[in-house]
Write a protein that holds these residues in place. Structure first.
Motif, short mmCIF file in Angstrom:
data_model
loop_
_atom_site.label_atom_id
_atom_site.label_comp_id
_atom_site.label_asym_id
_atom_site.label_seq_id
_atom_site.Cartn_x
_atom_site.Cartn_y
_atom_site.Cartn_z
N LEU A 391 -49.24 25.31 2.05
CA LEU A 391 -48.97 26.39 1.11
C LEU A 391 -48.62 25.87 -0.28
O LEU A 391 -48.94 26.53 -1.29
N ALA A 470 -59.40 28.93 1.05
CA ALA A 470 -58.15 29.49 0.53
C ALA A 470 -58.43 30.08 -0.85
O ALA A 470 -58.91 29.37 -1.74
N LEU A 472 -55.92 31.87 -2.46
CA LEU A 472 -54.58 32.37 -2.74
C LEU A 472 -54.32 32.52 -4.24
O LEU A 472 -53.58 33.41 -4.66
N CYS A 509 -48.27 32.02 4.11
CA CYS A 509 -49.53 31.85 4.86
C CYS A 509 -49.22 31.59 6.32
O CYS A 509 -48.09 31.27 6.69
N TYR A 691 -53.55 34.13 3.85
CA TYR A 691 -52.57 33.92 2.79
C TYR A 691 -52.14 35.26 2.17
O TYR A 691 -52.92 36.20 2.11
N PRO A 798 -49.20 36.15 8.32
CA PRO A 798 -49.07 35.63 6.95
C PRO A 798 -48.13 36.41 6.02
O PRO A 798 -47.49 35.79 5.18
#
Length: 848
Positions: A391, A470, A472, A509, A691, A798
């Motif tokens: 993360l 990912a 995010l 996440c 996430y 998450p």
């Protein structure tokens, strides 16, 4: 609404865009669209039957006798007076339980039963509230009165409720053979987990004097990168200790169970998260063949990890029913559920974190102690390190951890196990670093965000694992815009009278899916499709949602589809456990594979009946037809032809690669139409994670310590959105679960007697509608994961860490960094710490 809430509402900025206004599922007819689930009417009308709703002729009722001591040995049981009572039919003790069974994996590996595992009843209770025996009687009152007549002699044994106390030199052990879970080394690598003894030295505990977590010897450790160089190059280094709470799962439905025996089979009714996967667990607990069990679980009132495969206590009802030769209902009270219903383990954690002047994490040294309870080792400690490494992408990291036993009720996975604890420990440090460095809170998280195939965890065989994808940063950007982050940060004044505002943001996440499971469907001669679903119906709606991916592939309207679930007698396929947020990912893959296999078989049937090659046919609009025009047939006609053809088409032959449970179900459905089973064999490059970026604003009254959550928004990166309404429920519902850890939920024990003081909801209060903003918001990116055919990932876990940490960060923004070092944060914590100018709660004690 009271005046305080009116004040809060009047200060809310306008302009946020509700998630409901976003359109999902572009290019799809079913995926990304809202719909009414097949179980909705039964739930809202009260017709849904949970375990306690079932009745059987001659049914008896069971009550449990629980240990009054945290650790003891039962020396004598005298039940003569109880058995002499009218209406008492049977008493079950640990001596009546079958020996723990070994587990045989699908590849033939034997996993030996653990001698430290929980069995349901015991003669050596290792926590207050552990069941010792059970009484079956004609009604609950008679059973309860019989319990009172039973005489038991206990031999008290040493106990401990705080992990640090058992690590001290000469500290008591929670089990007679040790206090920590370890994996003894073997030539083949880490061995089978075992309970061993570990004590730290007096010198190790010197750090305790300064309010810092001692860091003695730890059996588990990994590292990557140059930690010393990372700290040397850091512009700021923070070394912080933080304590997270033990929290019960607090499912609204307790783990009640009803069971009876008929024609050599046991029928068990109870709640579970995973219908198909609970069957082998019951077989192991009862030490009988799975084909002697019928497991029924049509509806489950919540699980959150506590009912992944039900719970071992369900066998009490089954064994009592056998002994009494009558059906037995075991209704579990709220207090009993607190004891046997599982909980999230607390962490006593410490992190030393180095930051560059821009806020990039250059080095992270993480040490955690996990309160495991008395039984099987939970995975929260190692999970916390992996989640933090993914993360926040530290350039160098060391993780060390201990999983310590205590004489407190058993723990198990609770939504985001280890993930929440790790996030809650590091997020306040990042928030503090941002303030010290003069960096925006969103910006410092953005610079540390994972992206693409982000690396995670330790180096294994020369390389680190990585995520499938990912996005995010995109979720963080969208969330900041929708939450109007910049406007809220710039708003002045921050304080009016005794009320002060604070805003917080957190990353979060967790694992988002697994692979390799089976799907099973039947196209009936009437043209309808039946999807066989081994998923538990625990309120997430994935039991139905995942099959819309299959209907989408086949081009069949959802109105022409049925979903079969809730009983192992109804021919279910091998399905993933509904835990670890894996169901949506794993079972959309399986549904997609099965629909593609069905499509292939439909093309083959058309070619056999109408001529040509299978690839010359298309499947759409409930028909199989020649591409470019020509002859075709309806799905109903194709199903009839499948029965005529037999073999691989009507279920008389199953694919070789599907699980034995799926093969048995295929055989049972043979002849009902076009029967199709398939295994998810699609490739996947990386490990799947989902996430969330969470945002919160709070208002604190510094005169009373009371605070309100003014606004909350969660922005999710969970791949393709399958069912928006269900997704929103999960994102905000699980955020609320995390919020509970910030505002009030915790276990408390009397350290002298080892007795739990927080047995009821009012003593460890879960959040209610009065604790959350009137208009909580969510949004999702709807960017497909590239390593799964449907693009969907799981979402249940998450949001949890972000829900807690965003509130904590908003509180520290409002009040300063020297108010709390543990969660939850209560009014007394705020008032006493504000007055003293430093955190006033004990920095390390497990239960306060």
């Amino acid at each position: 609404m009271d005046n305080d809430n009116q004040l809060v509402d009047s200060k809310k900025p306008a302009g946020a865009t509700p998630a409901a206004e976003h359109a999902y599922g572009a290019g799809y007819k079913l995926i990304g669209k809202n719909y009414e689930t097949p179980d909705l009417y039964a739930k809202v009308t009260g017709n849904a039957k949970y375990a306690e709703d079932f009745r059987a002729e001659g049914m008896l009722f069971c009550k449990l006798l629980l240990s009054p001591m945290p650790h003891a040995r039962v020396k004598r049981i005298d039940a003569k007076a109880a058995l002499a009572m009218p209406g008492v039919k049977a008493i079950l003790t640990a001596d009546d339980l079958p020996a723990p069974a070994d587990t045989l994996t699908d590849n033939g590996t034997v996993i030996k039963a653990s001698k430290w595992g929980e069995r349901g009843l015991t003669m050596e209770p290792v926590y207050q509230g552990e069941p010792i025996l059970a009484v079956a009687a004609v009604d609950e009152l008679t059973a309860a009165e019989a319990i009172e007549k039973i005489e038991i002699d206990f031999e008290p044994l040493p106990f401990v409720v705080d992990p640090l106390e058992t690590l001290r030199p000469g500290g008591p052990n929670p089990r007679t053979d040790g206090n920590v879970w370890t994996r003894p080394a073997s030539p083949q690598g880490p061995g089978t987990p075992a309970v061993t003894e570990l004590k730290w030295t007096k010198a190790d505990f010197e750090e305790e004097k300064h309010g810092r977590l001692p860091m003695g010897k730890s059996p588990d450790e990994w590292t990557y990168g140059d930690l010393d160089l990372g700290f040397k190059n850091a512009a700021l280094v923070l070394d912080e200790t933080f304590v997270t709470p033990d929290t019960s799962h607090q499912t609204l439905e307790t783990r009640s169970a009803m069971a009876y025996w008929q024609n050599g089979k046991v029928y068990i009714y109870t709640g579970t998260q995973s219908t198909a996967q609970t069957l082998p667990a019951i077989a192991r607990w009862l030490n009988i063949d799975p084909d002697k069990i019928v497991f029924i679980s049509e509806y489950t009132g919540g699980g959150f990890g506590s009912k992944i495969t039900g719970g071992v206590t369900m066998i009490i009802a089954a064994l009592l029913a056998k002994k009494a030769n009558a059906p037995v209902m075991m209704r579990i009270s709220r207090e009993e559920e607190t004891f046997i219903g599982r909980a999230r383990p607390s962490f006593q954690g410490r992190m030393k974190v180095g930051f560059s002047k821009e806020g990039r994490i250059t080095a992270l040294d993480m040490f955690v102690i996990c309160d495991n309870g008395p039984y099987d080792a939970v995975g929260d400690a190692p999970s916390s390190g992996r989640i933090v490494s993914l993360l926040y992408q530290p350039q160098a990291m060391r993780w060390r951890g201990l999983t310590v036993l205590t004489n407190t009720p058993p723990r198990s996975a609770q939504s985001s196990p280890g993930g929440l604890q790790g996030i809650v420990i590091i997020e306040p440090i990042i928030a503090k670093a941002a303030r010290k460095l003069g960096v925006d809170q969103v910006a410092i998280r953005r610079i540390n965000c994972p992206e693409g195939k982000a690396l995670l965890g330790p180096v294994v065989q020369g390389k680190r694992q990585y995520a499938t994808s990912a996005f995010l940063k995109e979720a963080l950007d969208r969330g900041a815009e929708q939450f109007q982050w910049n406007e809220r940060v710039a708003r002045t004044p921050k304080k009016i009278g005794t009320k002060v505002r604070g805003v917080g943001v957190s990353l979060s996440c967790y694992v988002g899916g697994t692979i390799g499971f089976d799907g099973l469907l039947v196209i009936k001669p009437d043209g309808r499709i039946t999807f066989q679903s081994g998923i538990g119906n625990l309120g997430t709606e994935s039991v139905m949602d995942v099959h819309r991916a299959g209907a989408e592939v086949l081009g069949v309207p959802w109105e022409k589809c049925n979903v079969v679930w809730g009983s192992t007698a109804r021919d279910l396929p091998f399905t993933c456990v509904s835990g670890g947020s894996q169901t949506t990912h794993a079972m959309t893959r399986a549904a997609y594979a099965t629909a593609m296999a069905a499509k292939q078989k439909l093309q083959e049937i058309a070619a056999k009946k109408l001529g040509g090659k299978p690839e010359q046919y298309a499947v759409a609009n409930e028909r199989v037809f020649r591409k470019g025009g020509g002859a075709g047939m309806t799905l109903a006609q194709a199903a009839k032809h499948a029965i005529e053809l037999g073999g691989v088409y009507d279920g008389h032959e199953a694919p070789a690669d599907v699980h034995k449970l799926t093969k048995a179900s295929v055989a049972a459905l043979a002849g009902e139409g076009l029967v199709v089973a398939a295994k998810d064999n699609y490739p996947r490059d990386g490990s799947t994670y989902s996430y969330v970026a969470s945002f919160a604003e709070v208002e604190v009254d510094v005169e009373t310590g009371k605070y309100y959550i003014v606004d909350f928004l969660a922005s999710a990166d969970v791949g393709t959105v399958i069912h928006p309404r269900a997704l929103g429920g999960q994102v905000l519902g699980r955020s609320t679960l995390g919020i509970g850890h910030a505002i009030g939920q915790k276990w408390v024990f009397d350290p002298h007697y080892g007795e739990m003081l927080s047995k009821r909801f009012y003593q460890s209060k879960p959040p209610t509608i009065l604790d959350v903003p009137v208009d909580m918001q969510w949004t999702a990116l709807d960017i497909p994961d590239p390593e799964t055919p449907v693009g969907a990932r799981g979402v249940g876990e998450p949001p949890v860490g972000g829900g807690c940490a965003a509130i904590l960060n908003a509180l520290s923004d409002a009040l300063g960094d020297e108010i709390f070092q543990r969660a939850p944060v209560n009014a007394d914590t705020i008032l006493t710490s504000l007055e003293a100018g430093r955190p006033m709660q004990h920095p390390l004690m497990a239960h306060i």
